[in-house]
Scaffold this active site. Structure first.
Site, PDB file in Angstrom:
ATOM      1  N   LEU A   1       0.826  -1.212   0.000  1.00 61.20           N
ATOM      2  CA  LEU A   1       0.000   0.000   0.000  1.00 61.20           C
ATOM      3  C   LEU A   1       0.859   1.261   0.000  1.00 61.20           C
ATOM      4  CD1 LEU A   1      -2.567  -1.089   2.751  1.00 61.20           C
ATOM      5  CD2 LEU A   1      -3.095  -0.710   0.320  1.00 61.20           C
TER       6      LEU A   1
ATOM      7  N   LYS B   1       7.660   1.171   0.742  1.00 64.78           N
ATOM      8  CA  LYS B   1       8.343   0.697  -0.473  1.00 64.78           C
ATOM      9  C   LYS B   1       9.564   1.562  -0.817  1.00 64.78           C
ATOM     10  CE  LYS B   1       4.637   1.204  -3.014  1.00 64.78           C
ATOM     11  NZ  LYS B   1       3.720   1.733  -1.978  1.00 64.78           N
TER      12      LYS B   1
ATOM     13  N   SER C   1       1.532  -1.505  -7.421  1.00 60.03           N
ATOM     14  CA  SER C   1       1.201  -2.696  -8.232  1.00 60.03           C
ATOM     15  C   SER C   1       0.103  -3.510  -7.539  1.00 60.03           C
ATOM     16  CB  SER C   1       2.439  -3.539  -8.536  1.00 60.03           C
ATOM     17  OG  SER C   1       3.294  -3.713  -7.441  1.00 60.03           O
TER      18      SER C   1
HETATM   19  N1  PPS Z   1      -5.383   7.201  -6.562  1.00 59.04           N
HETATM   20  C1  PPS Z   1      -4.161   6.866  -6.097  1.00 59.04           C
HETATM   21  N2  PPS Z   1      -3.922   5.634  -5.602  1.00 59.04           N
HETATM   22  C2  PPS Z   1      -2.684   5.334  -5.148  1.00 59.04           C
HETATM   23  N3  PPS Z   1      -1.617   6.166  -5.169  1.00 59.04           N
HETATM   24  C3  PPS Z   1      -1.815   7.408  -5.681  1.00 59.04           C
HETATM   25  C4  PPS Z   1      -3.082   7.798  -6.150  1.00 59.04           C
HETATM   26  N4  PPS Z   1      -2.989   9.094  -6.574  1.00 59.04           N
HETATM   27  C5  PPS Z   1      -1.711   9.478  -6.391  1.00 59.04           C
HETATM   28  N5  PPS Z   1      -1.009   8.484  -5.844  1.00 59.04           N
HETATM   29  C6  PPS Z   1       0.454   8.559  -5.611  1.00 59.04           C
HETATM   30  O1  PPS Z   1       1.047   7.733  -6.611  1.00 59.04           O
HETATM   31  C7  PPS Z   1       1.897   6.762  -6.040  1.00 59.04           C
HETATM   32  C8  PPS Z   1       1.577   5.365  -6.568  1.00 59.04           C
HETATM   33  O2  PPS Z   1       2.043   5.241  -7.874  1.00 59.04           O
HETATM   34  P1  PPS Z   1       2.312   3.791  -8.449  1.00 59.04           P
HETATM   35  O3  PPS Z   1       2.839   4.016  -9.831  1.00 59.04           O
HETATM   36  O4  PPS Z   1       3.173   3.067  -7.510  1.00 59.04           O
HETATM   37  O5  PPS Z   1       0.848   3.140  -8.474  1.00 59.04           O
HETATM   38  S1  PPS Z   1       0.332   1.864  -9.261  1.00 59.04           S
HETATM   39  O6  PPS Z   1       1.319   0.785  -9.095  1.00 59.04           O
HETATM   40  O7  PPS Z   1       0.171   2.226 -10.665  1.00 59.04           O
HETATM   41  O8  PPS Z   1      -0.960   1.524  -8.640  1.00 59.04           O
HETATM   42  C9  PPS Z   1       1.654   6.772  -4.554  1.00 59.04           C
HETATM   43  O9  PPS Z   1       2.962   6.708  -4.018  1.00 59.04           O
HETATM   44  P2  PPS Z   1       3.378   5.722  -2.819  1.00 59.04           P
HETATM   45  O10 PPS Z   1       2.830   6.407  -1.623  1.00 59.04           O
HETATM   46  O11 PPS Z   1       4.880   5.780  -2.886  1.00 59.04           O
HETATM   47  O12 PPS Z   1       2.850   4.349  -3.021  1.00 59.04           O
HETATM   48  C10 PPS Z   1       0.961   8.083  -4.276  1.00 59.04           C
HETATM   49  O13 PPS Z   1       1.903   9.044  -3.888  1.00 59.04           O
HETATM   50  N1  ADP Z   2       9.944  -0.365   9.019  1.00 58.99           N
HETATM   51  C1  ADP Z   2       9.671   0.617   8.182  1.00 58.99           C
HETATM   52  N2  ADP Z   2       9.898   0.443   6.873  1.00 58.99           N
HETATM   53  C2  ADP Z   2       9.625   1.424   5.983  1.00 58.99           C
HETATM   54  N3  ADP Z   2       9.114   2.624   6.310  1.00 58.99           N
HETATM   55  C3  ADP Z   2       8.873   2.869   7.615  1.00 58.99           C
HETATM   56  C4  ADP Z   2       9.129   1.857   8.574  1.00 58.99           C
HETATM   57  N4  ADP Z   2       8.779   2.367   9.759  1.00 58.99           N
HETATM   58  C5  ADP Z   2       8.343   3.603   9.524  1.00 58.99           C
HETATM   59  N5  ADP Z   2       8.405   3.933   8.253  1.00 58.99           N
HETATM   60  C6  ADP Z   2       7.981   5.229   7.671  1.00 58.99           C
HETATM   61  O1  ADP Z   2       6.843   5.012   6.844  1.00 58.99           O
HETATM   62  C7  ADP Z   2       6.873   5.907   5.736  1.00 58.99           C
HETATM   63  C8  ADP Z   2       6.814   5.083   4.484  1.00 58.99           C
HETATM   64  O2  ADP Z   2       6.810   5.940   3.377  1.00 58.99           O
HETATM   65  P1  ADP Z   2       7.298   5.504   1.939  1.00 58.99           P
HETATM   66  O3  ADP Z   2       8.620   4.835   2.016  1.00 58.99           O
HETATM   67  O4  ADP Z   2       7.165   6.715   1.070  1.00 58.99           O
HETATM   68  O5  ADP Z   2       6.211   4.397   1.554  1.00 58.99           O
HETATM   69  P2  ADP Z   2       5.628   4.031   0.122  1.00 58.99           P
HETATM   70  O6  ADP Z   2       6.742   4.213  -0.871  1.00 58.99           O
HETATM   71  O7  ADP Z   2       5.188   2.607   0.262  1.00 58.99           O
HETATM   72  O8  ADP Z   2       4.492   4.973  -0.103  1.00 58.99           O
HETATM   73  C9  ADP Z   2       8.148   6.729   5.850  1.00 58.99           C
HETATM   74  O9  ADP Z   2       7.829   7.974   6.450  1.00 58.99           O
HETATM   75  C10 ADP Z   2       9.027   5.887   6.743  1.00 58.99           C
HETATM   76  O10 ADP Z   2       9.930   6.639   7.511  1.00 58.99           O
END
Ligand code: PPS
Ligand code: ADP
Length: 230
Positions: free
Chosen positions: A61, A66, A134
């Protein structure tokens, strides 16, 4: 040139053309294309780099960690003299995939393209770390199918929604709950957890794992399975 040698030359040319036609293919909208091989192959590049090119596919999520874990992993590999490269969903959407939205079919295309790029990196001998939500199993399976057996390592960052939502590093869950972002994964769009994957990263009980602890779990898997040697 005598008549018979002219005839022989023409026959050889015809045979060569027939042979080349046999090697031609049509792929999607690309017609009459032909694969061109190079004598320097993946194995040669792996020998040079002293590692196995592969794809480490991080899925989970938004807010599961990630990007943070991908960076910790890349840093750890770098310190061991191993070449890695991160393909982060957010970053790739700034360039190659800027034409794609978050509708289901665009997410699938996002994943397909990143899967193809990751395959090229793995073929280059690089340890390619992908970091994108994904959300759909079939798209992840399709990327796995692009690679040779063992070259696709699926890593599920198994962090529950309520934890991701409490972290909310970009404030996106808040906006999604307020209805300001539609189709947000985990809120009003699905996430399908992997049913079988190589590695599951999760917090267990009171055992609080840092991002680098989680990255080290992946490193152990790579070491045990011979990816960090040629
Ligand atoms: N509707 C919606 N749903 C999920 N995420 C959203 C959405 N809109 C914008 N974002 C931002 O885009 C990041 C996810 O992009 P991805 O390319 O990893 O998504 S996907 O694999 O195509 O589902 C995601 O980043 P991560 O938080 O790093 O996962 C969000 O910052
Ligand atoms: N064990 C952990 N592994 C990864 N992130 C963590 C962990 N504990 C806390 N965090 C925090 O959770 C957040 C995760 O954000 P991010 O890496 O951007 O996630 P994603 O790419 O899945 O959206 C960061 O602020 C990070 O510091």
């Amino acid at each position: 040139m005598t008549g018979s040698s002219q005839l022989r030359r023409r026959r050889i040319l015809t045979q060569r053309t027939v042979h080349l036609r046999f090697l031609m293919s049509n792929v999607g909208n690309s017609t009459n294309i032909m694969w061109h091989d190079c004598p320097i192959q993946k194995q040669d590049r792996q020998q040079l780099l002293q590692q196995q090119g592969c794809v480490i596919w991080l899925t989970g999520l938004s807010g599961s960690g990630k990007s943070t874990i991908a960076c910790a992993l890349s840093q750890s590999l770098h310190s061991k003299g191993k070449l890695s490269y991160i393909l982060d969903g957010d970053n790739i959407r700034h360039g190659l995939n800027q034409d794609l939205s978050f509708r289901a079919e665009d997410r699938s295309e996002n994943i397909r393209r990143i899967g193809e790029v990751a395959k090229l990196f793995a073929d280059a001998g690089v340890i390619c770390i992908t970091s994108l939500i994904s959300p759909y199993q079939k798209d992840r399976d399709a990327c796995r199918a692009l690679l040779s057996k063992g070259d696709f390592i699926e890593v599920f960052i198994d962090v529950p929604l309520h934890v991701c939502e409490a972290r909310d590093p970009k404030g996106l869950y808040k906006l999604a709950r307020a209805g300001k972002i539609k189709g947000f994964t985990g809120i009003d769009d699905p996430y399908e957890p992997p049913c079988s994957c190589e590695i599951v990263l999760q917090q267990k009980g009171s055992d609080c794992k840092s991002p680098s602890d989680m990255a080290e779990e992946v490193i152990s898997y790579l070491e045990e399975n011979g990816y960090l040697r040629a």
